[in-house]
Design an enzyme around this catalytic site. Structure first.
Site, mmCIF file in Angstrom:
data_model
loop_
_atom_site.group_PDB
_atom_site.id
_atom_site.type_symbol
_atom_site.label_atom_id
_atom_site.label_comp_id
_atom_site.label_asym_id
_atom_site.label_seq_id
_atom_site.Cartn_x
_atom_site.Cartn_y
_atom_site.Cartn_z
ATOM 1 N N SER A 195 0.832 -1.214 0.000
ATOM 2 C CA SER A 195 0.000 0.000 0.000
ATOM 3 C C SER A 195 0.862 1.258 0.000
ATOM 4 C CB SER A 195 -0.946 -0.002 1.198
ATOM 5 O OG SER A 195 -0.216 -0.185 2.395
ATOM 6 N N ASN A 234 -2.051 -2.109 13.066
ATOM 7 C CA ASN A 234 -3.521 -1.981 13.104
ATOM 8 C C ASN A 234 -3.937 -0.719 13.865
ATOM 9 O OD1 ASN A 234 -3.222 -4.423 11.945
ATOM 10 N ND2 ASN A 234 -4.231 -5.620 13.558
ATOM 11 N N THR A 260 -39.253 25.410 -11.860
ATOM 12 C CA THR A 260 -39.542 24.101 -11.261
ATOM 13 C C THR A 260 -39.774 23.175 -12.454
ATOM 14 O OG1 THR A 260 -41.933 24.427 -11.168
ATOM 15 C CG2 THR A 260 -40.686 25.131 -9.226
ATOM 16 N N HIS A 261 -39.389 21.932 -12.311
ATOM 17 C CA HIS A 261 -39.473 20.957 -13.428
ATOM 18 C C HIS A 261 -38.728 21.470 -14.672
ATOM 19 C CE1 HIS A 261 -42.869 19.076 -11.196
ATOM 20 N NE2 HIS A 261 -43.138 20.333 -10.891
ATOM 21 N N SER A 306 -13.351 23.276 -29.303
ATOM 22 C CA SER A 306 -13.504 22.010 -30.014
ATOM 23 C C SER A 306 -12.427 21.932 -31.081
ATOM 24 C CB SER A 306 -14.885 21.956 -30.664
ATOM 25 O OG SER A 306 -14.876 21.088 -31.783
ATOM 26 N N LYS A 311 -16.972 26.725 -30.789
ATOM 27 C CA LYS A 311 -17.343 26.168 -29.489
ATOM 28 C C LYS A 311 -16.578 26.747 -28.320
ATOM 29 C CE LYS A 311 -19.479 22.396 -29.208
ATOM 30 N NZ LYS A 311 -20.556 22.202 -28.332
ATOM 31 N N GLU A 352 -18.719 20.388 -16.398
ATOM 32 C CA GLU A 352 -19.073 19.015 -16.763
ATOM 33 C C GLU A 352 -18.253 18.013 -15.954
ATOM 34 O OE1 GLU A 352 -20.242 19.007 -21.369
ATOM 35 O OE2 GLU A 352 -18.372 20.048 -20.947
ATOM 36 N N TYR A 365 -9.548 -6.315 12.968
ATOM 37 C CA TYR A 365 -8.887 -5.827 11.757
ATOM 38 C C TYR A 365 -8.834 -6.929 10.693
ATOM 39 C CZ TYR A 365 -5.472 -4.178 8.420
ATOM 40 O OH TYR A 365 -4.868 -3.808 7.252
ATOM 41 N N LYS A 383 -8.265 3.355 1.661
ATOM 42 C CA LYS A 383 -7.439 4.560 1.533
ATOM 43 C C LYS A 383 -7.566 5.252 0.190
ATOM 44 C CE LYS A 383 -4.655 2.818 4.916
ATOM 45 N NZ LYS A 383 -5.594 1.671 4.808
HETATM 46 N N1 ARG Z 1 -1.451 -1.397 5.342
HETATM 47 C C1 ARG Z 1 -2.454 -1.865 6.241
HETATM 48 C C2 ARG Z 1 -3.756 -1.093 6.043
HETATM 49 O O1 ARG Z 1 -3.750 -0.119 5.446
HETATM 50 C C3 ARG Z 1 -2.044 -1.700 7.657
HETATM 51 C C4 ARG Z 1 -1.191 -2.789 8.086
HETATM 52 C C5 ARG Z 1 -1.855 -3.779 8.895
HETATM 53 N N2 ARG Z 1 -1.393 -5.010 8.405
HETATM 54 C C6 ARG Z 1 -1.420 -6.127 9.091
HETATM 55 N N3 ARG Z 1 -0.917 -7.149 8.506
HETATM 56 N N4 ARG Z 1 -1.880 -6.194 10.288
HETATM 57 O O2 ARG Z 1 -4.774 -1.498 6.533
#
Ligand code: ARG
Length: 459
Positions: free
Chosen positions: A24, A111, A156-157, A288, A294, A301, A328, A336
């Site tokens: 990540s 975690n 309206t509408h 355009s 244009k 948009e 977890y 994320k």
């Molecule tokens: N990268 C993980 C997340 O975003 C956090 C790490 C937790 N990983 C784990 N093996 N306990 O959730």
């Protein structure tokens, strides 16, 4: 392959494709700043319970501060092979202090770190979004005031309905964005950033040790951190397994996005030749490649289009979370990108929309032409009769007939003789009609709604 925070029980190396798949770091590197806060507080807590000596704690803290400076100055380059930001910072500390770094991960878990980091991210970005909303509100305020003497048709509408003041029109969006402001503000006020969950079960560090560590951290950093408030965890299981704060933040951004999108749609419509009310600022439009004439409202948009992405991000996290057993689970890593994506979109849109609004010009000629449409005053005409004692449904039918007659016979009501008017109702007269069928009269006859913009509250 980056150095991992685990591995003792494994005989075989991680599969390369899986390793890439599970990383990540490419997006959670955004959380570096907050992960360092977690580490600094954690070092102080370890010191409190005697697991670090004073010099060890000092060394780790100053190393973490150095990494923080790298982040702030844009020098921080995460190792793309690190599993995540927590691993990356741990390895970075190890590079600088050697073996001492091995003590840093004691009594804590990623975690706990990840939820701490993400909450802090929401907090910080939320504050920034509030400041952008404030500027948008004042831009709307100026827009309304620039054309405060203007009356415009209201719909309206998507059909012509009644005349309204332009201040009332901009005031409607002002009210929506002001509610967005209040909603985000109260979300931020109630959110607490916890520390001390461990992996799920809590840690051997006492609440008082954590509190002291937090107090010391806030003491040193108070000017920088404003009012965000880390605290010792209440329920460690809930803390590591819940992402309702992400869902809530994304919901608030979705509502805000809905308002931006509706405003964009209005502006698109009013800038078409068919309406011709708004001239859009050229610097936010595109042309355009084929049609030389244009001038397309691409910014608006895209705002409308990004609504799909912002709503999708909310649905994505809701769906990820829906069947997860406590506590977890790695699925949660996938909250994320949606969080970062919606935050970025909203920030960009608010910034650009503010400038966009200040560049819109109203076309009074086109607006006045539409205001000549007598049907826009039909309701006021019926109400005139009501005030003369005619029951409303009767007045409604009389005016309906009058409008229909005018359409069928192609004669404006203004041109009708007193004699003709009186065939519809004896209380109708040319002089009264002239007074009533006028934009100013239509707007001023409304006593229940504010014609002024609400007072902007700068927080
Ligand atoms: N990268 C993980 C997340 O975003 C956090 C790490 C937790 N990983 C784990 N093996 N306990 O959730």
């Amino acid at each position: 392959m980056g150095k991992k925070l685990w591995g003792g029980r494994f005989k075989r190396k991680i599969n390369k494709d899986f390793d890439r798949f599970q990383r990540s770091i490419q997006y959670d590197c955004k959380l570096a700043e907050y992960d360092i806060y977690h580490s600094i507080i954690h070092v102080a807590a370890l010191r409190e319970v005697g697991l670090l000596s004073a010099p060890e704690a000092r060394k780790l803290t100053s190393t973490l501060n150095d990494i923080f400076d790298e982040v702030k100055e844009g020098r921080f380059k995460p190792n793309p092979n690190s599993e995540d930001i927590h691993t990356d910072i741990q390895n970075r500390v190890a590079k600088k202090v050697g073996k001492l770094a091995l003590k840093l991960q004691a009594l804590r878990s990623r975690n706990d770190q990840v939820v701490f980091d993400e909450k802090w991210y929401c907090y910080k970005e939320g504050i920034y979004i509030l400041s952008l909303l404030n500027v948008l509100l004042s831009s709307l305020n100026h827009f309304g005031n620039r054309y405060r003497t203007f009356y415009v048709p209201g719909y309206t509408h998507t059909q012509r309905a009644q005349v309204i003041s332009f201040l009332n029109y901009t005031g409607a969006f002002f009210c929506m964005f002001e509610r967005d402001f209040e909603r985000i503000d109260s979300f931020l006020k109630k959110s607490t950033i916890y520390i001390g969950s461990g992996a799920l079960a809590g840690t051997a560090i006492s609440k008082s040790a954590y509190s002291e560590a937090i107090r010391a951290f806030l003491e040193k950093t108070k000017s920088r951190l404003r009012q965000s408030k880390p605290d010792t965890v209440v329920n460690s299981l809930d803390n590591v397994s819940s992402r309702d704060f992400v869902v809530e933040f994304l919901s608030l951004l979705s509502i805000l996005q809905m308002h931006l999108s509706r405003m964009a749609e209005d502006f698109i419509l009013y800038s078409t030749k068919e309406f011709g009310f708004f001239g859009l600022p050229e610097e936010f439009c595109t042309g355009s490649s084929l049609m030389p004439h244009k001038k397309n409202p691409d910014f608006l948009e895209l705002v409308r289009g990004y609504t799909g992405v912002v709503y999708g991000n909310l649905i994505s996290v809701l769906t990820t979370m829906k069947g997860l057993p406590l506590t977890y689970n790695r699925d949660m890593q996938l909250d994320k990108e949606p969080l970062f994506s919606s935050t970025k979109i909203i920030k960009d849109e608010l910034k650009i929309m503010t400038e966009f609004i200040s560049g819109i010009k109203l076309n009074s000629e086109a607006i006045h032409k539409v205001l000549e449409d007598e049907s826009l005053y039909a309701t006021e005409l019926a109400e005139f009769l009501v005030f003369k004692g005619v029951p409303f449904s009767e007045a409604h039918t009389i005016v309906g007939r009058l409008i229909r007659y005018s359409e069928d016979k192609k004669i404006t009501i203004e041109k009708m003789s007193d004699k003709l008017l009186k065939t519809f109702h004896k209380k109708l007269s040319k002089t009264d009609l002239k007074k009533i069928m006028n934009p100013k009269h239509a707007v001023l006859s409304k006593k229940s709604t504010s014609r002024k913009l609400p007072k902007i509250k700068i927080k």
